[in-house]
Design a protein around this motif. Structure first.
Motif, PDB file in Angstrom:
ATOM      1  N   GLN A  74      41.605  80.204  82.610  1.00 46.84           N
ATOM      2  CA  GLN A  74      42.390  79.168  83.295  1.00 46.84           C
ATOM      3  C   GLN A  74      41.552  78.320  84.227  1.00 46.84           C
ATOM      4  O   GLN A  74      41.803  77.131  84.380  1.00 46.84           O
ATOM      5  CB  GLN A  74      43.524  79.825  84.067  1.00 46.84           C
ATOM      6  N   LYS A  75      40.525  78.948  84.812  1.00 46.06           N
ATOM      7  CA  LYS A  75      39.660  78.182  85.711  1.00 46.06           C
ATOM      8  C   LYS A  75      39.003  77.022  84.981  1.00 46.06           C
ATOM      9  O   LYS A  75      38.744  75.972  85.549  1.00 46.06           O
ATOM     10  CB  LYS A  75      38.569  79.101  86.267  1.00 46.06           C
ATOM     11  N   ALA A  95      35.857  79.565  98.371  1.00 46.59           N
ATOM     12  CA  ALA A  95      34.681  78.710  98.569  1.00 46.59           C
ATOM     13  C   ALA A  95      34.596  77.565  97.556  1.00 46.59           C
ATOM     14  O   ALA A  95      34.508  76.404  97.956  1.00 46.59           O
ATOM     15  CB  ALA A  95      33.420  79.560  98.565  1.00 46.59           C
ATOM     16  N   PRO A  96      34.651  77.870  96.236  1.00 46.53           N
ATOM     17  CA  PRO A  96      34.587  76.749  95.283  1.00 46.53           C
ATOM     18  C   PRO A  96      35.779  75.796  95.441  1.00 46.53           C
ATOM     19  O   PRO A  96      35.638  74.588  95.297  1.00 46.53           O
ATOM     20  CB  PRO A  96      34.618  77.434  93.910  1.00 46.53           C
ATOM     21  N   LYS A  97      36.934  76.357  95.794  1.00 44.71           N
ATOM     22  CA  LYS A  97      38.125  75.531  96.005  1.00 44.71           C
ATOM     23  C   LYS A  97      37.873  74.513  97.120  1.00 44.71           C
ATOM     24  O   LYS A  97      38.166  73.331  96.985  1.00 44.71           O
ATOM     25  CB  LYS A  97      39.286  76.457  96.390  1.00 44.71           C
ATOM     26  N   PHE A 106      51.319  74.380  94.001  1.00 47.15           N
ATOM     27  CA  PHE A 106      50.768  75.648  93.519  1.00 47.15           C
ATOM     28  C   PHE A 106      50.669  76.653  94.654  1.00 47.15           C
ATOM     29  O   PHE A 106      50.882  77.839  94.482  1.00 47.15           O
ATOM     30  CB  PHE A 106      49.377  75.429  92.896  1.00 47.15           C
ATOM     31  N   ARG A 107      50.322  76.133  95.848  1.00 45.82           N
ATOM     32  CA  ARG A 107      50.187  77.024  96.988  1.00 45.82           C
ATOM     33  C   ARG A 107      51.544  77.625  97.352  1.00 45.82           C
ATOM     34  O   ARG A 107      51.642  78.780  97.725  1.00 45.82           O
ATOM     35  CB  ARG A 107      49.604  76.243  98.173  1.00 45.82           C
ATOM     36  N   ILE A 164      42.053  74.942  89.500  1.00 40.04           N
ATOM     37  CA  ILE A 164      41.601  75.080  90.898  1.00 40.04           C
ATOM     38  C   ILE A 164      42.389  76.182  91.613  1.00 40.04           C
ATOM     39  O   ILE A 164      41.839  76.948  92.396  1.00 40.04           O
ATOM     40  CB  ILE A 164      41.753  73.735  91.654  1.00 40.04           C
ATOM     41  N   SER A 165      43.701  76.277  91.304  1.00 37.13           N
ATOM     42  CA  SER A 165      44.531  77.247  92.018  1.00 37.13           C
ATOM     43  C   SER A 165      44.121  78.681  91.715  1.00 37.13           C
ATOM     44  O   SER A 165      44.455  79.603  92.453  1.00 37.13           O
ATOM     45  CB  SER A 165      46.004  77.041  91.658  1.00 37.13           C
ATOM     46  N   ARG A 166      43.396  78.874  90.599  1.00 39.36           N
ATOM     47  CA  ARG A 166      42.951  80.230  90.257  1.00 39.36           C
ATOM     48  C   ARG A 166      41.592  80.562  90.852  1.00 39.36           C
ATOM     49  O   ARG A 166      41.062  81.644  90.632  1.00 39.36           O
ATOM     50  CB  ARG A 166      42.856  80.384  88.735  1.00 39.36           C
TER      51      ARG A 166
END
Lengths: 263, 269
Positions: free
Chosen positions: B3-4, A89-91, A153-154, A83-85
Motif C-alpha cells: 500500500q505504501k 519520519a517519511p510522512k 485518513f487520520r 502516505i497514511s501507511r
C-alpha cells in the motif's frame, strides 16, 4: 460600541464592494467613459459574446481546470492511501514537500516550471501549450488535494479496513466499501479547491502556457494592458454574478446538510 | 508494504515538477550557459537592491495595514450571533472569488486622472490628484487584493477562543480593552502569523499590481523576475538568481517570525 462596530463592518464592506459596484454600473454605460454615466446599453455584453478570443480562452480555461483538477484528485487521493501507511519520519518529509508549492511565491513556481519545460522543449518533442499548462496546474493543485484528504485518513479508524477484509472483502472492495465513503468529503473539497485554483490562476499559467493555449486570466491581462475596454466591465459583472450564485447555492446545500445532521 | 507504493506516483511527480525545477533555478543562478560555476549572476542582483528594499517596504506596509484593518473586523465577526456569522463571513470573503486581475483593474479605473474619484472631487473644486501610478496605489492594490487572506485566519482563530476564558478574564477584573490585550491577542497569535505570511508572500512577489497601479516607475521584485523570463531582456540566469534571493528573503522572514511564535508559546505556558 455596537453602533461603532456596525459602522466599522459597513466601512470595510464599502471598501471591498464599491470598486466592484462601479465596474458593474459602468458595464451598462453607453460611452467608454469611466466616470460619466451617459446612458444604459447592453452593447458591451453583446460584444463580449461575439469576442472569439474571450470565448476560446474561456473554453481553454475550463478544459485545463477540469483535466488538471481531476488528475490531481486521483493522484493526491491515491498518494494519501500510501502516505497514511507510512511511519512518522517519511510522512513528515513528504508533507514538507507537499507544502513547497503552497508556501513558495507563485512567480517562483511559474519560472521554475518554465525553466524545466524550456529544458525539455530543447531536447524532446515538447511544446508550450496545453500539456505544459496542465502539468503546471496539476503541480500546484495536488498539494491541496493531499492536504484535504490526509486529515480524513487520520480521523478514520484503521481497524475498519482490516475488519472489512476479515469479513471477506478483497482489498479493492474493502477500499471502495469502507475507506472511500469515509474520505469522500475530503476528496470532494480537495477537488473543488483544486478546480477553483485552476480556474483562477494567472501567474503560473502566464509563465507556462506559451502563445497557443491562452486561458481566460491571460486574456484578461492582455485586455487590461489596453487603455479602455468596457468589455472587461461586462465580463467582471458576469463573473461576479456567477460567483454570487455559486456561493449562495453552496451555502444553501450546507445549511440543508446541517439540518439533516441535526435530526 | 504494497500500500505504501501507492504514494510512489505522487512522489515521482513532486520530485520531477517541484524539486527538480527548484534545483534548476539554483543551477541557473550559479552556472553560466557553458556550465561553468560563477557568482556573477548573484552579484548582479546587488545592483537592484533599491528594488528589493522597495518591495520589502511596500509589502510590509500593505501587510501591516491589512492586519490593522482585519483584526477588529475578525473580532466583531467572531462575536456576532452564530446565525448571522456564516452569512457575514461569506459576504466578506466573496470578493476574493473574483479574479484578482479584475479587482486590480477596478482600481485602475477608479484612480485614473479621468476616473470616478477625481471626477467627483472635481465637482467640489478639488483635484485632479495624481493617484494612479504611485506607490500609494500599489499599496492600496495589495491591501485590496490580499486582505481576505488576513481576515480568514484571524476569524478562524478567534472563533476557536473559548468564551469562558473571556468571561474568566472579566470576572477577574479585566475591562474589555485589557481582555483584548491580555487574552485575545496572545491567543490569536497563530492566526496573526499565518495571516502575515499569506499576505506578505504574494505581496512581495507580485508583478501585476505594480504594473497596473504603479505605472512603469515602481518596479518590484516580481517585475524584475518577469522581465528576465518573458520581457525584452531575456536572461534566465539573472532571473533565477533574483528568484533565489527572493526565496531566501521570504525564508529568513518566516524563520524570524516562527522564532517569535515559539517564544510566545513559552511565555503563555
Amino acid at each position: 460600541m455596537k453602533k461603532l462596530s456596525k459602522l466599522y463592518v459597513g466601512l470595510i464592506l464599502a471598501f471591498l464592494y464599491l470598486p466592484i459596484l462601479v465596474l458593474i454600473i459602468f458595464s451598462f454605460n453607453t460611452s467608454k467613459s469611466r466616470s460619466v454615466f451617459s446612458g444604459f446599453t447592453l452593447e458591451w455584453y453583446e460584444k463580449l459574446f461575439h469576442n472569439e478570443l474571450i470565448m476560446t480562452s474561456l473554453g481553454n480555461t475550463l478544459i485545463v481546470a477540469v483535466v488538471a483538477s481531476l488528475i490531481a484528485t486521483v493522484l493526491g487521493t491515491v498518494a494519501c492511501i500510501g502516505i497514511s501507511r507510512m511511519r512518522k519520519a517519511p510522512k513528515a518529509v513528504i508533507m514538507q514537500v507537499t507544502n513547497i508549492p503552497i508556501m513558495n511565491p507563485e512567480i517562483v513556481t511559474g519560472v521554475s516550471l518554465m525553466l524545466l519545460f524550456v529544458f525539455f522543449a530543447a531536447r524532446m518533442h515538447l511544446e508550450f501549450g496545453f500539456v505544459t499548462l496542465i502539468i503546471a496546474h496539476i503541480t500546484f493543485d495536488v498539494p491541496y488535494v493531499v492536504l484535504n484528504v490526509m486529515p480524513k485518513f487520520r480521523q478514520m479508524d484503521a481497524n475498519l479496513y482490516e475488519a472489512a477484509q476479515d469479513l471477506g472483502c478483497g482489498p479493492v472492495r474493502a477500499f471502495f466499501k469502507v475507506v472511500f465513503p469515509e474520505i469522500m468529503p475530503g476528496v470532494i473539497s480537495g477537488f473543488l479547491m483544486a478546480f477553483t485554483f485552476s480556474l483562477d490562476d494567472f501567474i503560473v499559467s502566464y509563465f507556462t502556457s506559451g502563445s497557443t493555449a491562452q486561458t481566460l486570466p491571460i486574456t484578461i491581462y492582455a485586455m487590461t494592458r489596453r487603455k479602455v475596454s468596457p468589455e472587461i466591465n461586462a465580463l467582471s459583472t458576469i463573473i461576479f454574478v456567477v460567483v454570487v450564485v455559486i456561493l449562495i447555492v453552496k451555502n444553501m446545500i450546507e445549511r440543508r446538510a446541517e439540518k439533516k445532521g441535526a435530526v | 508494504m504494497k500500500q505504501k507504493l501507492l504514494a510512489a506516483p505522487y512522489l515521482v511527480w513532486m520530485a520531477v515538477f517541484v524539486i527538480v525545477p527548484l534545483i534548476m533555478v539554483a543551477y541557473f543562478a550559479f552556472f553560466d550557459s557553458d556550465g561553468n560555476f560563477t557568482l556573477q549572476y548573484v552579484a548582479d542582483v546587488a545592483q537592484y537592491s533599491n528594488i528589493f528594499v522597495r518591495s520589502v517596504w511596500l509589502a510590509a506596509l500593505a501587510t501591516v495595514i491589512c492586519l490593522v484593518l482585519s483584526y477588529p473586523l475578525a473580532y466583531i465577526l467572531a462575536k456576532m450571533d452564530t446565525k448571522v456569522q456564516s452569512t457575514m463571513l461569506m459576504i466578506v470573503i466573496l470578493p476574493m472569488w473574483m479574479n484578482f486581475l479584475l479587482r486590480t483593474y477596478a482600481w485602475m479605473t477608479l484612480l485614473g486622472n479621468e476616473g470616478i474619484i477625481n471626477t467627483l472631487l472635481g465637482y467640489i473644486g478639488l483635484g485632479p490628484f495624481k493617484m494612479l501610478n504611485t506607490q500609494g496605489a500599489v499599496v492600496l492594490g495589495m491591501v485590496y487584493d490580499y486582505i481576505p487572506y488576513m481576515i480568514l485566519p484571524l476569524y478562524t482563530v478567534m472563533t476557536k477562543i473559548d468564551k469562558s476564558v473571556l468571561e474568566a478574564a472579566n470576572d477577574l477584573g479585566c475591562n474589555s480593552f485589557k481582555t483584548l490585550i491580555k487574552v485575545v491577542l496572545p491567543l490569536s497569535l497563530p492566526g496573526i502569523m499565518s495571516g502575515i505570511t499569506m499576505v506578505f508572500v504574494p505581496a512581495i512577489s507580485t508583478f501585476i499590481i505594480s504594473r497596473m497601479l504603479g505605472g512603469g516607475s515602481n518596479l518590484l521584485i516580481g517585475d524584475l523576475i518577469e522581465m528576465q523570463f518573458l520581457g525584452n531582456s531575456y536572461n534566465p540566469n539573472l532571473g533565477a538568481s533574483i528568484s533565489l534571493v527572493l526565496m531566501v528573503i521570504i525564508l529568513l522572514i518566516m524563520t524570524l517570525m516562527n522564532q517569535f511564535d515559539v517564544d510566545d508559546d513559552r511565555v503563555l505556558m
